[in-house]
Design a protein around this motif. Structure first.
Motif, PDB file in Angstrom:
ATOM      1  N   ASN A 214      42.724   4.504  17.075  1.00 43.53           N
ATOM      2  CA  ASN A 214      42.296   3.469  18.025  1.00 43.53           C
ATOM      3  C   ASN A 214      42.824   2.097  17.587  1.00 43.53           C
ATOM      4  O   ASN A 214      42.420   1.579  16.540  1.00 43.53           O
ATOM      5  N   PRO A 215      43.700   1.489  18.373  1.00 44.22           N
ATOM      6  CA  PRO A 215      44.364   0.259  17.931  1.00 44.22           C
ATOM      7  C   PRO A 215      43.513  -0.997  17.989  1.00 44.22           C
ATOM      8  O   PRO A 215      43.950  -2.064  17.552  1.00 44.22           O
ATOM      9  N   PHE A 216      42.279  -0.893  18.521  1.00 41.78           N
ATOM     10  CA  PHE A 216      41.449  -2.090  18.683  1.00 41.78           C
ATOM     11  C   PHE A 216      40.142  -1.997  17.898  1.00 41.78           C
ATOM     12  O   PHE A 216      39.173  -2.665  18.210  1.00 41.78           O
ATOM     13  N   VAL A 217      40.135  -1.154  16.865  1.00 42.94           N
ATOM     14  CA  VAL A 217      38.959  -1.041  16.002  1.00 42.94           C
ATOM     15  C   VAL A 217      39.384  -1.333  14.575  1.00 42.94           C
ATOM     16  O   VAL A 217      40.232  -0.635  14.012  1.00 42.94           O
ATOM     17  N   THR A 218      38.788  -2.346  13.983  1.00 42.91           N
ATOM     18  CA  THR A 218      39.085  -2.670  12.591  1.00 42.91           C
ATOM     19  C   THR A 218      37.911  -3.419  11.975  1.00 42.91           C
ATOM     20  O   THR A 218      37.145  -4.092  12.675  1.00 42.91           O
ATOM     21  N   GLY A 219      37.756  -3.271  10.667  1.00 45.64           N
ATOM     22  CA  GLY A 219      36.709  -3.964   9.941  1.00 45.64           C
ATOM     23  C   GLY A 219      35.311  -3.470  10.229  1.00 45.64           C
ATOM     24  O   GLY A 219      34.332  -4.199  10.035  1.00 45.64           O
ATOM     25  N   THR A 220      35.182  -2.223  10.650  1.00 48.49           N
ATOM     26  CA  THR A 220      33.871  -1.717  11.035  1.00 48.49           C
ATOM     27  C   THR A 220      33.538  -0.438  10.279  1.00 48.49           C
ATOM     28  O   THR A 220      34.385   0.181   9.653  1.00 48.49           O
ATOM     29  N   VAL A 221      32.281  -0.050  10.351  1.00 43.14           N
ATOM     30  CA  VAL A 221      31.796   1.202   9.763  1.00 43.14           C
ATOM     31  C   VAL A 221      31.342   2.112  10.882  1.00 43.14           C
ATOM     32  O   VAL A 221      30.503   1.716  11.708  1.00 43.14           O
ATOM     33  N   LEU A 222      31.891   3.310  10.932  1.00 43.98           N
ATOM     34  CA  LEU A 222      31.481   4.304  11.917  1.00 43.98           C
ATOM     35  C   LEU A 222      30.517   5.274  11.248  1.00 43.98           C
ATOM     36  O   LEU A 222      30.884   5.988  10.312  1.00 43.98           O
ATOM     37  N   HIS A 223      29.275   5.265  11.688  1.00 41.63           N
ATOM     38  CA  HIS A 223      28.234   6.104  11.091  1.00 41.63           C
ATOM     39  C   HIS A 223      28.266   7.491  11.727  1.00 41.63           C
ATOM     40  O   HIS A 223      28.042   7.636  12.932  1.00 41.63           O
ATOM     41  N   VAL A 224      28.538   8.488  10.904  1.00 41.60           N
ATOM     42  CA  VAL A 224      28.576   9.875  11.367  1.00 41.60           C
ATOM     43  C   VAL A 224      27.458  10.596  10.622  1.00 41.60           C
ATOM     44  O   VAL A 224      27.681  11.409   9.721  1.00 41.60           O
ATOM     45  N   ASP A 225      26.219  10.254  10.996  1.00 35.08           N
ATOM     46  CA  ASP A 225      25.070  10.711  10.229  1.00 35.08           C
ATOM     47  C   ASP A 225      23.959  11.274  11.103  1.00 35.08           C
ATOM     48  O   ASP A 225      22.834  11.478  10.641  1.00 35.08           O
ATOM     49  N   GLY A 226      24.279  11.517  12.389  1.00 36.46           N
ATOM     50  CA  GLY A 226      23.242  12.038  13.275  1.00 36.46           C
ATOM     51  C   GLY A 226      22.070  11.083  13.449  1.00 36.46           C
ATOM     52  O   GLY A 226      20.989  11.496  13.860  1.00 36.46           O
ATOM     53  N   GLY A 227      22.289   9.804  13.138  1.00 32.93           N
ATOM     54  CA  GLY A 227      21.187   8.845  13.190  1.00 32.93           C
ATOM     55  C   GLY A 227      20.317   8.895  11.940  1.00 32.93           C
ATOM     56  O   GLY A 227      19.225   8.324  11.927  1.00 32.93           O
ATOM     57  N   GLY A 228      20.796   9.566  10.901  1.00 31.66           N
ATOM     58  CA  GLY A 228      19.997   9.734   9.700  1.00 31.66           C
ATOM     59  C   GLY A 228      19.567   8.433   9.051  1.00 31.66           C
ATOM     60  O   GLY A 228      18.498   8.361   8.449  1.00 31.66           O
TER      61      GLY A 228
END
Length: 231
Positions: A214-228
């Motif tokens: 994705n060329p427009f996403v940077t400096g972020t954290v993507l949480h892949v935790d099921g909402g944990g």
């Protein structure tokens, strides 16, 4: 947005997550190299392998030189130093920071000049940063540092994009050491988090590949935790 003709280097991690990312990217058309201290474990994955030790800068420099020009970089090693603060050994704490923070920072140092236009990197954080627990102080701190490192590198290395993935409890093979207790842990996790299940390596791989493309996403954290982190 496609992996066709792209070059990806995956560094660190002997878990199923690294293998899944490498295989999924390869199947999508990327030329993939997996690097670590024991690259032979990936020999049957059908991807290139190389040596890299995140505690030795010289090996990271050599890896970058061997890789040449790249499009994408993923760093997902870890060296947990769990236990009561009163029993922690300095060497174990240092190894944990080498794997999660210092090593990836040095990877950025040596790979930054080699990224092609549109290049991106993904670092690996973890849910422990947002849900500290007893005897997990070092894990929470290193994972938290990764989130800030990704943001800082996104600014410092722009327009190279840098993001982080933060997995929760994932059935990656790492929990198999618990034996029968693994099923109980997974059941409690599924009951507690909003997604009502544990994660899979496919979940984490899909998130990682999305951040790379994705060329427009940077400096972020993507949480892949099921909402944990919310439970």
């Amino acid at each position: 947005m496609s992996f066709e003709g792209k070059r990806l280097v995956v560094v660190g991690g002997g878990s199923g997550i690294a293998r899944r990312i490498a295989v999924d990217a390869r199947d999508a058309g990327a030329e993939v190299t997996v690097a670590g201290r024991n690259p032979a474990r990936f020999a049957e994955s059908g991807v290139r392998t190389a040596f890299a030790d995140l505690t030795e800068e010289s090996s990271l420099k050599a890896l970058a030189e061997e890789a040449g020009e790249v499009d994408y970089l993923v760093a997902l090693a870890s060296a947990p130093a769990n236990g009561p603060v009163t029993t922690l050994e300095r060497d174990a704490v240092t190894r944990a920071f080498d794997a999660k923070v210092i090593g990836p920072l040095l990877l950025a140092k040596h790979f930054a000049p080699r990224f092609r236009e549109g290049g991106a990197a993904v670092l690996f954080s973890g849910v422990a940063a947002w849900r500290p627990a007893p005897e997990r102080t070092v894990m929470a701190t290193t994972n938290g540092a990764v989130a800030f490192l990704a943001a800082a590198l996104a600014v410092d290395l722009a327009p190279i994009r840098v993001n982080a993935v933060s997995p929760g409890i994932v059935d990656s093979g790492a929990w198999d050491r618990l034996g029968d207790a693994k099923d109980a842990l997974f059941r409690r996790t599924a009951e507690a988090n909003p997604a009502r299940r544990v994660g899979t390596v496919e979940d984490v791989s899909a998130a990682t590949l999305h951040l790379l493309l994705n060329p427009f996403v940077t400096g972020t954290v993507l949480h892949v935790d099921g909402g944990g982190r919310l439970a």
